[in-house]
Design an enzyme around this catalytic site. Structure first.
Site, PDB file in Angstrom:
ATOM      1  N   HIS A   8      -2.730  -3.563  13.773  1.00  0.00           N
ATOM      2  CA  HIS A   8      -3.343  -3.414  12.435  1.00  0.00           C
ATOM      3  C   HIS A   8      -2.744  -4.411  11.344  1.00  0.00           C
ATOM      4  CE1 HIS A   8      -5.426   0.218  13.622  1.00  0.00           C
ATOM      5  NE2 HIS A   8      -4.224   0.907  13.853  1.00  0.00           N
ATOM      6  N   ASN A   9      -1.893  -5.328  11.780  1.00  0.00           N
ATOM      7  CA  ASN A   9      -1.504  -6.296  10.634  1.00  0.00           C
ATOM      8  C   ASN A   9      -2.491  -7.635  10.471  1.00  0.00           C
ATOM      9  OD1 ASN A   9       0.082  -8.337   9.400  1.00  0.00           O
ATOM     10  ND2 ASN A   9       1.955  -7.481  10.276  1.00  0.00           N
ATOM     11  N   ASP A  67       5.085  -6.524  19.320  1.00  0.00           N
ATOM     12  CA  ASP A  67       5.903  -5.739  18.433  1.00  0.00           C
ATOM     13  C   ASP A  67       6.811  -6.755  18.206  1.00  0.00           C
ATOM     14  OD1 ASP A  67       6.519  -3.101  17.349  1.00  0.00           O
ATOM     15  OD2 ASP A  67       8.495  -3.417  18.140  1.00  0.00           O
TER      16      ASP A  67
HETATM   17  P1  ITT Z   1       1.035  -3.616  14.203  1.00  0.00           P
HETATM   18  O1  ITT Z   1       2.316  -2.618  14.794  1.00  0.00           O
HETATM   19  O2  ITT Z   1      -0.147  -3.036  13.691  1.00  0.00           O
HETATM   20  O3  ITT Z   1       1.181  -4.886  15.024  1.00  0.00           O
HETATM   21  P2  ITT Z   1       3.397  -4.136  12.040  1.00  0.00           P
HETATM   22  O4  ITT Z   1       3.363  -4.676  10.883  1.00  0.00           O
HETATM   23  O5  ITT Z   1       3.813  -2.428  12.180  1.00  0.00           O
HETATM   24  O6  ITT Z   1       2.013  -4.287  12.793  1.00  0.00           O
HETATM   25  P3  ITT Z   1       5.617  -4.902  13.855  1.00  0.00           P
HETATM   26  O7  ITT Z   1       5.926  -3.352  13.947  1.00  0.00           O
HETATM   27  O8  ITT Z   1       5.557  -5.741  15.149  1.00  0.00           O
HETATM   28  O9  ITT Z   1       4.051  -4.912  13.118  1.00  0.00           O
HETATM   29  O10 ITT Z   1       6.300  -5.710  12.824  1.00  0.00           O
HETATM   30  C1  ITT Z   1       7.228  -4.777  12.051  1.00  0.00           C
HETATM   31  C2  ITT Z   1       7.640  -5.696  10.918  1.00  0.00           C
HETATM   32  O11 ITT Z   1       8.554  -6.758  11.063  1.00  0.00           O
HETATM   33  C3  ITT Z   1       6.592  -6.151   9.996  1.00  0.00           C
HETATM   34  O12 ITT Z   1       5.652  -5.219   9.138  1.00  0.00           O
HETATM   35  C4  ITT Z   1       7.295  -7.383   9.260  1.00  0.00           C
HETATM   36  O13 ITT Z   1       7.754  -6.898   8.213  1.00  0.00           O
HETATM   37  C5  ITT Z   1       8.313  -7.827  10.087  1.00  0.00           C
HETATM   38  N1  ITT Z   1       7.549  -9.009  10.891  1.00  0.00           N
HETATM   39  C6  ITT Z   1       7.008  -9.038  12.065  1.00  0.00           C
HETATM   40  N2  ITT Z   1       6.864 -10.434  12.260  1.00  0.00           N
HETATM   41  C7  ITT Z   1       7.071 -10.944  11.409  1.00  0.00           C
HETATM   42  C8  ITT Z   1       6.822 -12.385  11.117  1.00  0.00           C
HETATM   43  O14 ITT Z   1       6.245 -13.099  11.717  1.00  0.00           O
HETATM   44  N3  ITT Z   1       7.207 -12.894   9.792  1.00  0.00           N
HETATM   45  C9  ITT Z   1       7.752 -12.112   8.915  1.00  0.00           C
HETATM   46  N4  ITT Z   1       7.907 -10.696   9.315  1.00  0.00           N
HETATM   47  C10 ITT Z   1       7.688 -10.302  10.310  1.00  0.00           C
END
Ligand code: ITT
Length: 190
Positions: A8-9, A67
């Site tokens: 959803h991101n 994730d």
């Molecule tokens: P989905 O689960 O829907 O994919 P999400 O944003 O919740 O979206 P994650 O659980 O994988 O995704 O990621 C958790 C958080 O980690 C995300 O909201 C960011 O704050 C951080 N994060 C993940 N990947 C990142 C990146 O490439 N750069 C910076 N922060 C990141």
């Protein structure tokens, strides 16, 4: 063949599309707006939970889920797999400032980004997990990207992921993981 990205991101979707010229579709493209409860105990478990939730509704499609998390060595590896929920009352900018404040007098500024990625297609699954090592600057740097990008400088470089988008495309946790996943997609398609 279309590939559904189980996220959803919107920032992740943009990164996937920049990293590989495939027929990626997002959850909003396919009208999936339900929340997916990520209650796994590891990045891989959570990536699998996301993929399975989509697979139940779209069993014929190739699905990729990711994730990811940011982990600070001197903060007992927090936020880690709880990166999305960490200090949830704060904005992302405030979270980054809070981490810098907690590290104010700390000399060990090591941190990692981890990305677990899962591909699922017609009952076949493939997993990979990649880590990128780096350090945390004294101040946030740059405004590109998302999340913790302004406070992460990968080892061997002098700019943060938020300062140098090309650098993020080259060495990020997501870029490394997606390269392996795409190699496997190509293997399945040949
Ligand atoms: P989905 O689960 O829907 O994919 P999400 O944003 O919740 O979206 P994650 O659980 O994988 O995704 O990621 C958790 C958080 O980690 C995300 O909201 C960011 O704050 C951080 N994060 C993940 N990947 C990142 C990146 O490439 N750069 C910076 N922060 C990141």
């Amino acid at each position: 063949m279309r590939i559904i990205i189980a996220s959803h991101n919107p920032h992740k979707i943009v990164e996937f599309k920049e990293l590989y010229d495939g027929d990626f579709v997002s959850l909003s493209d396919i009208g999936f707006d339900e929340e997916i409860i990520e209650d796994g105990h590891s990045y891989l478990e959570n990536a699998e939970i996301k993929v399975k939730a989509i697979q139940e509704r779209f069993p014929d499609d190739l699905i990729i889920g990711d994730d990811s998390g940011f982990s600070v060595r001197a903060l007992n590896h927090e936020p880690g797999i709880y990166s999305a929920r960490y200090l949830s009352h704060l904005s992302q900018q405030q979270k980054n400032e809070k981490i810098l404040e907690l590290l104010k007098d700390v000399t060990d500024r090591r941190a990692t980004f981890t990305c677990a990625m899962v591909l699922s297609y017609q009952g076949h699954t493939f997993h990979t997990q990649e880590v990128v090592y780096g350090t945390i600057p004294l101040e946030p740097q740059g405004s590109d990207g998302f999340g913790y990008d302004p406070i992460f400088i990968p080892d061997g470089y002098e700019q943060s992921f938020a300062q140098n988008h090309e650098l993020k495309k080259k060495v990020s946790h997501r870029a490394l993981a997606l390269r392996k996943i795409i190699a496997h997609v190509q293997y399945l398609q040949d």
